[in-house]
Design a protein around this motif. Sequence first.
Motif, PDB file in Angstrom:
ATOM      1  N   ALA A 263       0.999  -1.281  -0.591  1.00 22.80           N
ATOM      2  CA  ALA A 263       0.476   0.176   0.362  1.00 22.80           C
ATOM      3  C   ALA A 263       1.653   1.518   0.102  1.00 22.80           C
ATOM      4  N   VAL A 264       1.913   1.436   0.620  1.00 21.23           N
ATOM      5  CA  VAL A 264       2.339   2.259   0.363  1.00 21.23           C
ATOM      6  C   VAL A 264       3.364   2.161  -0.606  1.00 21.23           C
ATOM      7  N   HIS A 265       3.567   1.268  -1.264  1.00 23.40           N
ATOM      8  CA  HIS A 265       4.240   1.144  -2.950  1.00 23.40           C
ATOM      9  C   HIS A 265       2.763   1.847  -3.371  1.00 23.40           C
ATOM     10  N   ASP A 266       2.409   1.501  -3.370  1.00 20.20           N
ATOM     11  CA  ASP A 266       1.091   2.481  -4.333  1.00 20.20           C
ATOM     12  C   ASP A 266       1.152   4.035  -4.212  1.00 20.20           C
ATOM     13  N   GLY A 267       1.258   4.672  -2.591  1.00 20.38           N
ATOM     14  CA  GLY A 267       1.080   5.898  -2.174  1.00 20.38           C
ATOM     15  C   GLY A 267       2.532   6.628  -2.847  1.00 20.38           C
ATOM     16  N   LEU A 268       3.217   6.237  -2.759  1.00 19.44           N
ATOM     17  CA  LEU A 268       4.422   6.167  -3.198  1.00 19.44           C
ATOM     18  C   LEU A 268       4.507   6.756  -4.750  1.00 19.44           C
ATOM     19  N   THR A 269       3.727   6.071  -5.593  1.00 16.86           N
ATOM     20  CA  THR A 269       3.410   5.931  -6.808  1.00 16.86           C
ATOM     21  C   THR A 269       2.719   7.533  -7.266  1.00 16.86           C
ATOM     22  N   ALA A 270       2.507   7.842  -6.262  1.00 14.08           N
ATOM     23  CA  ALA A 270       1.049   9.114  -7.071  1.00 14.08           C
ATOM     24  C   ALA A 270       2.027  10.564  -6.945  1.00 14.08           C
ATOM     25  N   LEU A 330       3.881  14.729   1.155  1.00 12.97           N
ATOM     26  CA  LEU A 330       3.666  13.557   1.736  1.00 12.97           C
ATOM     27  C   LEU A 330       2.148  13.275   1.961  1.00 12.97           C
ATOM     28  N   ASP A 331       1.490  14.523   2.166  1.00 13.13           N
ATOM     29  CA  ASP A 331      -0.562  13.887   1.879  1.00 13.13           C
ATOM     30  C   ASP A 331      -0.821  13.586   0.849  1.00 13.13           C
ATOM     31  N   THR A 332      -0.485  13.420   0.053  1.00  7.09           N
ATOM     32  CA  THR A 332      -0.954  13.195  -1.501  1.00  7.09           C
ATOM     33  C   THR A 332      -0.581  11.091  -0.983  1.00  7.09           C
ATOM     34  N   ALA A 337      -2.086   5.447   0.131  1.00  8.40           N
ATOM     35  CA  ALA A 337      -1.827   4.406   0.250  1.00  8.40           C
ATOM     36  C   ALA A 337      -3.101   4.407   1.564  1.00  8.40           C
ATOM     37  N   THR A 338      -3.650   5.163   2.306  1.00  7.87           N
ATOM     38  CA  THR A 338      -4.664   4.265   3.324  1.00  7.87           C
ATOM     39  C   THR A 338      -6.134   4.634   2.668  1.00  7.87           C
ATOM     40  N   THR A 343      -4.301  -2.584   0.917  1.00  8.85           N
ATOM     41  CA  THR A 343      -4.523  -3.410   1.487  1.00  8.85           C
ATOM     42  C   THR A 343      -3.590  -3.027   2.830  1.00  8.85           C
ATOM     43  N   ILE A 344      -3.588  -1.799   3.024  1.00 11.20           N
ATOM     44  CA  ILE A 344      -3.054  -1.170   4.625  1.00 11.20           C
ATOM     45  C   ILE A 344      -3.448  -1.664   5.450  1.00 11.20           C
ATOM     46  N   HIS A 345      -5.346  -1.936   4.997  1.00  8.39           N
ATOM     47  CA  HIS A 345      -5.947  -1.859   5.949  1.00  8.39           C
ATOM     48  C   HIS A 345      -6.768  -3.728   6.408  1.00  8.39           C
ATOM     49  N   ASN A 346      -5.491  -4.252   5.482  1.00  2.41           N
ATOM     50  CA  ASN A 346      -5.009  -5.698   6.333  1.00  2.41           C
ATOM     51  C   ASN A 346      -4.299  -5.864   7.974  1.00  2.41           C
TER      52      ASN A 346
END
Length: 348
Positions: A263-270, A330-332, A337-338, A343-346
């Motif tokens: 999920a953090v990976h996905d956030g970093l791609t943003a 960073l907010d983006t 990611a959230t 999947t962070i909610h797993n």
Amino acid sequence: MAENTQGTRPRIFASPGRYVQGRDALARLGELLAPLGRRPLLLADDTVRGLTEPVLGPAFDKAGLPLVFERFEGLPTRAEIERVARVLSEGDHDVVVGLGGGTAIDTAKAAGEDAGVPWVSAATVASTDAPTSALSVVYTEDGGFESYRFYDRNPALVVVDTGFVAAAPARFLAAGVGDALATWIEARAVERAHAENMVGGVPTRSGTALARLSWDILWESAPAALEAVEHDLVTPDVEAVVEANTLLSGLGFESGGLAAAHAVHDGLTAVEQTHHLAHGEKVNIGSLTQLVLEGAPAGEVDRFAEFTAGLGLPTTLTEAGLGDADDATLDTVVAAATAPEETIHNLA
């Protein structure tokens, strides 16, 4: 913590139809493809085509198959997936091969699904665990994560040529290690939270165990394997790490489940600042983030950071391109990611 309702949910394990790994494995691709279709289409970029065509030409001739390439444009976007699906249908192809790395393979899966033909993963690098899975990561046109796309079947065949893996830049194998190390970190979190895996069921013990096996192999063999591929060598350590990166991590993440690292990976791609990083390099930042979120002992976090830094993987926001990032940037990342579907909610 999520309610323990395992008794009412099925345990599900997913896997490809066949997995073939070794030096010169691509020389067998023709014979392995023949039972699946008579008009295959190979999706590859120009570099991969140039490297593999001399091997595949004789292999396809021997199997009596035509060797037809389609140029891959670089990212599994919706537009690229739709384009390749049209090529499959218009050319009356009955099987599609994603040849090269994870992005070509993910595109082939999606296009094969849309065209109604089986898909095959033929990997020349071990940089992600995409080849074995029944999902694709779909990106936006500018390189950001858009969504996961799931299928009701895995690749019919996975072929990984370790000769090509060893000849590729070592950074690719290191990125695969970053991706694969997250598999156990995430699978054990899913198990603790009684959450679902990536195929909609409770993780099987085998899926979680394979995630752990991948982790153990990488801690033992990754440094030596990376040293070997610096010299284009295929050694037992290289074979072990390729299996851990590709087969064990693929089975482990899909049947064991994902959590915060991806999920953090996905956030970093943003955000554009991280686009210089490979998938597994961003995942490594995610693994460290998850360990901190879980309250892992400082010694465990430090040991992981030191080990992965020694492999050349990024362990800091500065290395990720975010050392000078403002709060809005960073907010983006955090918002992506959230997101509710992430999947962070797993995490428990």
